[in-house]
Design a protein around this motif. Structure first.
Motif, PDB file in Angstrom:
ATOM      1  N   ASN A 120       0.715  -1.154  -0.010  1.00  0.00           N
ATOM      2  CA  ASN A 120       0.131  -0.151   0.034  1.00  0.00           C
ATOM      3  C   ASN A 120       0.860   1.140   0.076  1.00  0.00           C
ATOM      4  O   ASN A 120       0.282   2.321  -0.335  1.00  0.00           O
ATOM      5  CB  ASN A 120      -0.784  -0.086   1.364  1.00  0.00           C
ATOM      6  N   ARG A 161      -9.659  -0.308  -9.034  1.00  0.00           N
ATOM      7  CA  ARG A 161      -9.543   0.310  -7.732  1.00  0.00           C
ATOM      8  C   ARG A 161      -9.450   2.139  -7.758  1.00  0.00           C
ATOM      9  O   ARG A 161      -8.519   2.386  -9.050  1.00  0.00           O
ATOM     10  CB  ARG A 161      -8.405  -0.127  -6.640  1.00  0.00           C
ATOM     11  N   LYS A 163      -8.081   4.794  -5.488  1.00  0.00           N
ATOM     12  CA  LYS A 163      -7.670   5.197  -4.335  1.00  0.00           C
ATOM     13  C   LYS A 163      -8.086   6.944  -3.975  1.00  0.00           C
ATOM     14  O   LYS A 163      -7.257   7.671  -4.615  1.00  0.00           O
ATOM     15  CB  LYS A 163      -6.010   5.079  -4.025  1.00  0.00           C
ATOM     16  N   ALA A 169     -13.820   7.280  -4.043  1.00  0.00           N
ATOM     17  CA  ALA A 169     -12.945   5.883  -3.817  1.00  0.00           C
ATOM     18  C   ALA A 169     -13.855   4.657  -4.266  1.00  0.00           C
ATOM     19  O   ALA A 169     -15.083   4.857  -4.121  1.00  0.00           O
ATOM     20  CB  ALA A 169     -12.505   5.936  -2.384  1.00  0.00           C
ATOM     21  N   TRP A 201      -7.443  -0.533  -0.700  1.00  0.00           N
ATOM     22  CA  TRP A 201      -6.032   0.063  -1.177  1.00  0.00           C
ATOM     23  C   TRP A 201      -6.173   1.323  -0.581  1.00  0.00           C
ATOM     24  O   TRP A 201      -7.195   2.300  -0.944  1.00  0.00           O
ATOM     25  CB  TRP A 201      -6.133   0.218  -2.846  1.00  0.00           C
ATOM     26  N   GLY A 202      -5.241   2.056   0.290  1.00  0.00           N
ATOM     27  CA  GLY A 202      -4.884   3.179   0.562  1.00  0.00           C
ATOM     28  C   GLY A 202      -3.685   3.429   0.511  1.00  0.00           C
ATOM     29  O   GLY A 202      -2.847   2.906  -0.293  1.00  0.00           O
ATOM     30  N   THR A 206      -3.791   9.224   1.462  1.00  0.00           N
ATOM     31  CA  THR A 206      -5.072   8.700   1.212  1.00  0.00           C
ATOM     32  C   THR A 206      -5.439   8.125   2.242  1.00  0.00           C
ATOM     33  O   THR A 206      -5.159   6.777   2.358  1.00  0.00           O
ATOM     34  CB  THR A 206      -5.264   8.184  -0.267  1.00  0.00           C
ATOM     35  N   GLY A 742      -4.581   5.670   6.003  1.00  0.00           N
ATOM     36  CA  GLY A 742      -3.741   5.272   4.727  1.00  0.00           C
ATOM     37  C   GLY A 742      -2.494   4.614   5.052  1.00  0.00           C
ATOM     38  O   GLY A 742      -1.956   3.639   4.159  1.00  0.00           O
TER      39      GLY A 742
END
Lengths: 971, 133
Positions: A120, A161, A163, A169, A201-202, A206, A742
């Motif tokens: 991540n 995805r 982020k 998001a 997902w971060g 974020t 995040g």
């Protein structure tokens, strides 16, 4: 004709002038960020060793060579798989796992199964395509036949995805319409198991979104995921449904059973090579032995910390600048993560403090707060393919070493071999109205070896008593300090924090206990030992164990109440859960706050010393090689740094994935890699591939294995040797104050003590290989939202017991030689310019000697260079402040002496750190220093020169046609 | 005066528009304070924007053939300085990570207006300095 031509040439000259500007400005921006560009392109100017002298930090694999690198990589690949075998956490299993040898035809569900979130954070080693193990490969290598039709449909899908941290998001899951009849028709042939990957997902900048594109919290089970699980269930095709949780953010997993899920395995972010370990767990080749290092709540918003998470704007924020207008208040005090849920649970059982009141209810039914309703899986939880019994045989105190040693007998009571962590907790004596205490807190851990069915092992764990001391701001007449209250201390082992607490409650004679799922339990008194302190001890830790200096309150300015006449924050206390459960704290920035937010306070014109009064550029013929093993306190360092010119001192201020060489003292260029999950550089040997990228740091902590944690640091250090890297960014020891942060992948846990140990194990091992970890992001940087300049308010007890202790193991150990500070403010004070933290705490109390660098802050009005230097910062990450600081010194010679002295003190710390790195390998006094220039930089020089030449030609042609050429008559 | 108005070429008027845009950019930059504060609209940038605008206006009074190049040069360098200051803000947008803060909209606005000033001044350079020429 002449008129036309001169106009054309004038226009051409102007056009070329604009192109020249673009070329020079573009090159300027590129060169200022050369470190980052080289990092991105995988270009490295590293050479190793630095010369032909002695090797001070050697590889365990012998001489650095192509052949030995192969052996190293092979071991690292095994380790990556083992990380998942020992770090993945089996959350539920109705017997579905492990899959039998006949269950090898499976369907992988979830778009993430073809797009695993390997990591991540923004740093760390990226994937080496030659070695990358995706889920399909991992499963195939383990003997599975997967449903390729569905896998390929996921792989070729346009769904992605997103982020974003806001309502845009997107978890990137396919909607039900994706599953066409043709796809569904394939299920029957791969029906031994449906293996579903749920992914989040971060990352940097974020946080998880509390409401995303599907209209729910990003941590909730999403409509698209529920639809998918329902479809699997309703298809009736699959014998088993197994969920893989590909997220370091604690998801809301409480209702998986409702969707027909038989087993659930948390795999965090597995890194690029760890999925082989997941496949081994699925087949039973490996028995999972990871345990959670975060609490998994039924509702991710339910913790005390979440009530003030993400940050708020001051009511009068329009009166403040962008980096001043936001704040976050840690009103939960010490009750972070399981310390909130478990403490409230005990008080419910014991009928204290209005614990079962309605405040803070998110999942409880019936209007009363209920632990089992609020919790899905507690801290420390995890299942195995076997079962274990644990008995706390003894927990003895040794006064001479101030340590406890616990002996725990573990027996494998199941049918298959396996290993298990031993989690040792303590309950401190609590008196209502006294110092706040968690009902249970981790104090140490160990792990068994592989135990055959029926086998047992006695695990011995030692820990320093200091780790169970509480911080009392009122001790010593209000000066503050660590204390141990009079009373009975309960040490307990358990399968998780909740189980350990139940054991303590049993020992205390309580009844009515339940397990996390609401089932009645009695607790096991054989898992508890007591230690009685007959009188309060407030003297043992009055002096720092690291420096001998007095430990006293330092952080009154970090408490929001400090700035107001009447209290604006009521911290959570277990004496009144109902009345003090945190509410959103609303603040108006008053004059005191506004004044404290000002970061440009240093006026160089008011300096007391002139430049000429400070010795600098004094030749002494000392080179960096001469400083090997010179103690930090040695006067030789003063002589060494006083050799440096202002130019050289200014060079040290900047770091952009490295620092340039300094010829005058024969200091090589510093090579720095991004982290936290491995070096983001290429090997200088073998096929020169990218260095190994490991699993998330959270998963490392979840192994609960000191051996695995130490080995991680060791491999990281080995990779650094093979990449010629001297310093790296990460890992970090921020706190998982919230599952939404995040950056959780780069940090270890919600618990400070496990972070203390993992940090110590990893950075110490890294340092032994000559790698300095810029231990990040120090500190109170537990969210990404508003991180640049956000004022972070907390009370001193929480700061010390929770947020500082997480770093303390790493910083005060052998590996504590480099640190990266955070973007945020401690209270209202910008962390990088905070002398209290950087001098009084780090150096005076903790005895830290290395440098501190800022996080990569390209600009930002609040980051004042001289204020930060005077406040204890040594290096600025990212942007170029060399010119600024040089001009500041040289244009104010009458008063810049103080600043130069601060820069010399920084140089001392920086070079001392460098002498602890592999930069010293082979370094000699007569080394030749060169700075690396990448191919693209040469290309830019060529482009600039070419355009400048053409511009000059165009101007010349214009001048010629306008003023020198004879006019032709136009026909 | 009217005679000079009549003799000014379209190139002059284009450059004058560029000068006006430069002044608007300057006012915005000084009031918005929203790029990257410690690098935006520093003294050189301010001087160049004012100088560029003054030189563009001065074109009304002088008939030097090369004159159009002078405000153009000022606009170019000012554009470059603002671009250097704004680069981290744009990089943040690409990376989707905030390292610098700043206001992307303002950066884009500044760059657009100074870009327009620069292009107008280039166009002016291709045109006769005055109708007499």
């Amino acid at each position: 004709m002449k008129k036309t031509k001169k106009n054309v040439w004038r226009g051409v000259a102007a056009t070329m002038g604009l192109l020249t500007t673009i070329a020079f400005c573009g090159a300027s921006v590129a060169n200022a960020n050369a470190g980052g560009i080289n990092n991105f392109l995988g270009i490295s100017g590293a050479t190793t060793p630095s010369g032909d002298g002695e090797t001070r930090f050697a590889s365990s694999y012998g001489e650095l060579s192509d052949e030995n690198l192969k052996k190293l990589i092979a071991d690292e690949m095994d380790y990556c798989a083992k990380q998942l075998e020992e770090g993945s956490v089996l959350l539920m299993n109705n017997g579905a796992l492990p899959l039998s040898s006949s269950e090898r035809k499976v369907t992988l569900f979830g778009r993430a199964s073809a797009d695993i979130q390997y990591r991540n954070s923004n740093g760390g080693g990226s994937a080496d395509p030659a070695r990358e193990i995706n889920l399909k490969k991992a499963m195939t290598d383990a003997g599975f036949t997967i449903n390729e039709t569905l896998y390929n449909a996921y792989a070729s899908s346009a769904t992605k995805r997103n982020k974003a941290g806001d309502e845009t998001a997107d978890i990137g899951e396919e909607k039900l319409s994706f599953y066409t009849d043709a796809l569904k028709a394939t299920f029957a042939d791969y029906s031994d198991a449906a293996i579903v990957t749920l992914s989040r997902w971060g990352g940097e900048g974020t946080d998880m979104s509390r409401k995303d594109s599907e209209g729910v919290s990003q941590l909730a089970l999403h409509p698209s995921e529920k639809d998918m699980l329902n479809m699997i269930k309703q298809s009736g095709k699959f014998k088993k449904t197994i969920v893989l949780v590909n997220s370091v953010y604690a998801l809301e997993l409480g209702d998986l059973e409702e969707y027909g899920v038989d087993a659930c395995l948390w795999i965090g972010n597995p890194g690029y090579y760890g999925l082989a370990g997941v496949a081994n767990v699925l087949t039973g080749k490996a028995n999972p032995s990871g345990r959670l290092v975060d609490t998994y709540a039924t509702n991710s918003l339910s913790s005390a910390a979440m009530q003030n998470y993400g940050g708020d704007y001051y009511i009068n924020s329009s009166e403040l600048a962008a980096h001043e207008n936001k704040y976050v208040v840690y009103a939960e005090g010490i009750y972070v993560g399981y310390k909130y849920y478990e403490t409230r649970y005990e008080d419910c059982i014991l009928g204290r403090g209005n614990a079962n009141g309605s405040a803070g209810i998110y999942a409880s039914k019936g209007g009363q707060w209920s632990y089992a309703d609020e919790i899905a899986y507690p801290f420390g939880y995890g299942l195995s393919y076997t079962t274990f019994s644990q008995t706390l045989d003894s927990c003895e105190y040794n006064a001479s070493s101030d340590t406890f040693t616990a002996k725990v007998t573990v027996e494998n009571t199941g049918d298959v071999a396996g290993k298990t962590p031993v989690e040792l907790y303590v309950q401190l004596p609590y008196t209502e109205g006294g110092v706040e205490k968690s009902a249970i807190q981790l104090v140490a851990y160990g792990k068994t070896g592989e135990l055959a069915a029926g086998a047992s092992e006695t695990v011995e764990i030692s820990f320093n008593r200091y780790l169970m001391a509480s911080y009392d701001t009122s001790a010593h007449g209000g000066k503050g300090g660590y204390i141990l209250d009079e009373g009975t201390y309960y040490f307990a082992v358990g399968s998780d924090a909740h189980d350990a607490l139940n054991n303590v409650l049993k020992a205390k004679g309580a009844s009515g206990m339940v397990d996390p799922f609401g089932n009645p339990v009695s607790g096991d008194p054989d898992c508890v030992k007591t230690y009685v302190l007959s009188a309060k001890d407030d003297t043992s830790y009055q002096k720092s164990a690291y420096t001998g200096n007095e430990v006293a309150n330092l952080f009154d300015y970090a408490d929001a109440n400090y700035y107001y006449d009447a209290p604006v924050v009521t911290y959570l206390t277990r004496s009144d859960w109902q009345g003090t459960f945190p509410k959103t704290v609303v603040l108006t920035a008053n004059d005191k706050i506004k004044a404290a937010l000002e970061t440009h306070n240093y006026d160089i014109k008011k300096g007391k010393k002139s430049l000429e009064s400070v010795p600098y550029e004094k030749p002494a013929n000392l080179t960096l090689a001469d400083m090997w093993d010179v103690p930090f306190e040695d006067e030789k360092w003063t002589t060494f740094v006083q050799q440096l010119s202002i130019e050289d001192l200014a060079k040290l201020v900047n770091e952009n994935y490295g620092q340039s060489s300094i010829d005058s003292i024969k200091k090589p260029a510093t090579v720095t890699s991004e982290g936290s999950e491995g070096c983001s550089k290429k090997y200088l040997f073998g096929d020169k591939g990218i260095a190994t990228g490991y699993a998330a740091n959270t998963l490392l902590a979840a192994t609960w294995s000191h051996e695995m944690q130490e080995k991680y640091g060791d491999f990281y250090g080995e990779d650094a040797l093979y990449c010629g890297v001297h310093t790296t960014h990460g890992p970090g020891a921020g706190t998982h104050r919230s599952p939404y942060s995040g950056r959780n992948a780069e940090y270890f846990s919600e618990d400070s003590v496990i972070s203390y140990y993992v940090g110590m194990e990893t950075v110490t091992a890294m340092a032994k290989k000559g790698l300095a970890n810029n231990f990040k992001h120090f500190f109170l940087n537990d969210q990404e939202n508003g991180r640049q300049g956000i004022a972070t308010f907390s009370n001193e007890q929480a700061i010390r017991e929770q947020y500082l202790r997480a770093y303390e193991g790493g910083v005060t150990g052998e590996g504590g030689i480099a640190m990266m500070t955070s973007y945020n403010r401690i209270g209202c004070t910008y962390m990088a310019a905070d002398p209290t933290v950087q001098f009084k705490l780090l150096r005076d109390e903790w005895g830290y000697k290395g440098y501190t660098m800022t996080d990569y802050i390209q600009a930002g009005e609040y980051s004042s260079t001289p204020d930060a230097i005077i406040g204890g910062t040594d290096i600025f990450g990212g942007n170029d402040r060399v010119t600024e600081i040089k001009q500041l010194v040289l244009r104010n010679k009458k008063t810049s002496g103080d600043l130069v002295e601060a820069m010399q003190a920084s140089a001392h710390r920086i070079f001392w750190t460098y002498t602890k790195t592999s930069m010293m390998n082979g370094l000699t006094s007569n080394a030749v220093m060169t700075d690396f220039v990448a191919w693209w930089q040469y290309a830019l020089i060529g482009i600039e020169a070419g355009i400048a030449l053409l511009t000059a030609a165009a101007v010349a042609m214009y001048v010629y046609t306008a003023y020198f050429r004879k006019e032709k008559e136009v026909a | 005066m009217l005679n000079r108005v009549k003799t000014r070429s379209i190139g002059f008027w284009l450059e004058l528009v560029g000068g006006v845009l430069a002044i608007v950019t300057l006012v915005m930059g000084m009031t918005q304070n929203a790029l990257v504060t410690n690098t935006n609209f520093d003294v050189p940038t301010v001087v160049l924007l004012i100088l560029g605008a003054v030189l563009a206006i001065a074109g009304f009074f002088v008939d030097f053939d090369f004159w159009a190049l002078l405000p153009a040069a000022c606009f170019f360098v000012a554009l470059g300085l603002v671009a250097i200051g704004g680069a981290p803000v744009i990089a943040d947008w690409f990376n989707k990570v905030v390292y610098s803060g700043g206001n992307l909209s303002c950066v884009i606005a500044y760059l657009s207006m100074l870009g327009a000033s620069s292009l107008l001044s280039i166009a002016a350079c291709y045109l006769p300095a005055s109708k007499k020429n």
